[in-house]
Design a protein around this motif. Sequence first.
Motif, short mmCIF file in Angstrom:
data_model
loop_
_atom_site.label_atom_id
_atom_site.label_comp_id
_atom_site.label_asym_id
_atom_site.label_seq_id
_atom_site.Cartn_x
_atom_site.Cartn_y
_atom_site.Cartn_z
N ASP A 236 0.84 -1.20 0.00
CA ASP A 236 0.00 0.00 0.00
C ASP A 236 0.88 1.25 0.00
O ASP A 236 1.91 1.31 0.67
N ALA A 237 0.43 2.25 -0.74
CA ALA A 237 1.17 3.52 -0.77
C ALA A 237 1.01 4.23 0.57
O ALA A 237 -0.09 4.35 1.10
N ILE A 238 2.12 4.73 1.12
CA ILE A 238 2.08 5.46 2.39
C ILE A 238 2.61 6.88 2.24
O ILE A 238 2.58 7.66 3.19
N GLY A 239 3.11 7.21 1.07
CA GLY A 239 3.62 8.55 0.85
C GLY A 239 4.13 8.70 -0.56
O GLY A 239 4.13 7.75 -1.35
N TYR A 240 4.58 9.90 -0.87
CA TYR A 240 5.12 10.14 -2.21
C TYR A 240 6.18 11.24 -2.13
O TYR A 240 6.23 12.02 -1.18
N ASN A 241 7.05 11.25 -3.13
CA ASN A 241 8.07 12.29 -3.28
C ASN A 241 8.02 12.79 -4.71
O ASN A 241 7.70 12.04 -5.64
N VAL A 242 8.35 14.06 -4.88
CA VAL A 242 8.42 14.64 -6.22
C VAL A 242 9.75 15.37 -6.38
O VAL A 242 10.35 15.83 -5.41
N ALA A 243 10.18 15.46 -7.62
CA ALA A 243 11.42 16.18 -7.93
C ALA A 243 11.28 16.81 -9.30
O ALA A 243 10.52 16.33 -10.16
N LEU A 244 12.02 17.90 -9.52
CA LEU A 244 12.05 18.54 -10.83
C LEU A 244 13.11 17.88 -11.69
O LEU A 244 14.22 17.60 -11.21
N PRO A 245 12.83 17.61 -12.95
CA PRO A 245 13.86 17.09 -13.84
C PRO A 245 15.05 18.05 -13.88
O PRO A 245 14.89 19.27 -13.99
N GLY A 246 16.23 17.51 -13.75
CA GLY A 246 17.44 18.33 -13.81
C GLY A 246 17.89 18.89 -12.48
O GLY A 246 18.99 19.44 -12.38
N ASP A 247 17.06 18.80 -11.45
CA ASP A 247 17.45 19.31 -10.12
C ASP A 247 18.13 18.17 -9.36
O ASP A 247 17.45 17.27 -8.85
N ARG A 248 19.45 18.23 -9.29
CA ARG A 248 20.23 17.13 -8.70
C ARG A 248 21.19 17.66 -7.65
O ARG A 248 21.56 18.83 -7.64
N ASN A 249 21.61 16.76 -6.76
CA ASN A 249 22.58 17.12 -5.75
C ASN A 249 24.00 16.92 -6.29
O ASN A 249 24.19 16.58 -7.47
N ARG A 250 25.00 17.13 -5.43
CA ARG A 250 26.39 17.05 -5.90
C ARG A 250 26.78 15.66 -6.36
O ARG A 250 27.76 15.49 -7.10
N ASP A 251 26.02 14.64 -5.93
CA ASP A 251 26.29 13.27 -6.36
C ASP A 251 25.51 12.90 -7.62
O ASP A 251 25.55 11.74 -8.06
N GLY A 252 24.79 13.85 -8.19
CA GLY A 252 24.05 13.58 -9.41
C GLY A 252 22.70 12.93 -9.20
O GLY A 252 22.05 12.51 -10.17
N GLN A 253 22.24 12.86 -7.94
CA GLN A 253 20.96 12.23 -7.65
C GLN A 253 19.84 13.27 -7.61
O GLN A 253 20.06 14.43 -7.23
N PRO A 254 18.62 12.88 -8.02
CA PRO A 254 17.50 13.83 -7.96
C PRO A 254 17.27 14.31 -6.52
O PRO A 254 17.46 13.55 -5.56
#
Length: 581
Positions: A236-254
Amino acid sequence: MIPKIRTGTGGTYGLIRYLFGPGNHDEHTDQHLVASWNNYAPDPGRNPNQTIAQLAGQLDQPVKAIGDRAPATTIWHCSVRADPGDRHLDDVAWADIARRIVQATGIAPEGDTTACRWVAVRHADDHIHIAATLVRQDGRLADLKFDKRKAQAEARAIEADYDLRRLNAGDGTAAKNPTSQERFKAKRTGRPEPPRETLREAVRRALAGSATEKEFFTRLREAGLRVRIRNAPSGDAIGYNVALPGDRNRDGQPIWFSGSKLAPDLSLPKIRLRLSDSPDDATSQSAAPGRADWSRPARERRTSTAIAEHTATLLDRDDDEGAAQLVGIGELLDAVAQTSPAATRAELSAAARAFERATRSHVRAERADTRAIRSAAQGIIQAGTALGRGEDGGTTAMLLSTLVLVALAAARWHSARGHAQQAHASRQTAGHLRAAYRQAAATPMQTLHAHGRALPAGERRSQEATIRAALLKILTSADSAPRTDALAATLAEAEQAGHDPQALLQQAIDSRELDTAADVTDVLVWRLRRLARLPAHPGEAPRRHQASTGGGKAATTRARTEPSATPRTAATAPDGRTRRR
């Protein structure tokens, strides 16, 4: 005056080095201490013989002294920023402000000589940073219960004492603002705003047009967002996350944001509660009542006007049900902003964003029914973008005229409960809506005024007599004489369509208060055109009055809030008026 508190772990050297350094964009200038716990702490900004390491070492000494008993969180950092419109404050004033903040929050209570160690650093004209360690000099831990609330309360007192801009007190329900790092990154990467704010608006807009959880997530993806669903072991879904395409941290992760981090009411459990009040499929997908030759965007806007006006009536009752209705109005504004003509889109987007703050408070409505207003928002989304001309443009003006009064009703509702920030946000919303209304109504009102001036002399005198008799009851001697051309033209159309102008005008006046209307005659024009089912865009042939609008069961939820005007032949009350319930 805006205090912002953060905490951290480890020693203070990194924080002190940043405060006395050049900043991320060389924005720091004349870095120096304005105050400290003992008034003679090392100042590496003004004394070349004193170092950052010396200052950090003295701040950290109480923490190191208790060894393993030190808490996990050891650093307290509070930035205090003046409003851009405030007068210049010198070092003496900033030192006093710093001492008041550390006293109010419990970092260094007045007269306590063994309290926490702290320093106030100034590296810009408009703000200071207070850095402290959370172990007192007597080895005890600092008592920081409700430090953020206490800092805000002291900031309000400082504004009064220093004659600075008075900010509205908050209640802890506002969405989290972007951090300074997020703002700097947005500027560096050329984004118009930090991703947190872009995502918050995108999630709100996706929710406004959704009837189910599945549709909500589909609309998020269609908006171009990255979406990640968090599932329990059961699946069952208990939550969600969203991110903008191209918005990444210093390790290249969303860089992901959960719904609750965007706003308190955007968590998945809160969204499910809102979706549980969605209208049934038959109701939400039914065509709005109106003429078949009107476009669907026009019909949906006309229906939404009636529902919005009914919502304003609910807000005027001043009970807790208004809290749920405000959430529905927020969805309606998001829907209108997404589908508005280009000329009004910027102001309507600003209105929806401003009203977002007005949708949250600690008031909870236990038995509120928001199906009608959620249905209105969904209908507008499903109908698609309205044109800026013809019936689409006219019904947009009709809806905006009503939404201005709804926003002002929301301001009154919040003011009665002491919700200063929400009331201010509602008034801001009304300002943006008025600006959008002036753009949307310019062409149809200009045409209506021309129609009024072109009426035959006898008919014009008759309609003006009706108008004067009605307006004498609501306008004071201080009011300037209203321009009645458009109102006369509308009454003439209504009479041609089979309505009694006097009774219809009185019905429009009685349906809602007019005290907050910037232009009483404009408001009445749109009420009359909706009540009499006249085209919102003048020049189209009016239809003869029909006693029944049809629509059947599928139209009941939204259509029940739209009253029918009374024709000449219909039964009326003893005083000749027809009143809304």
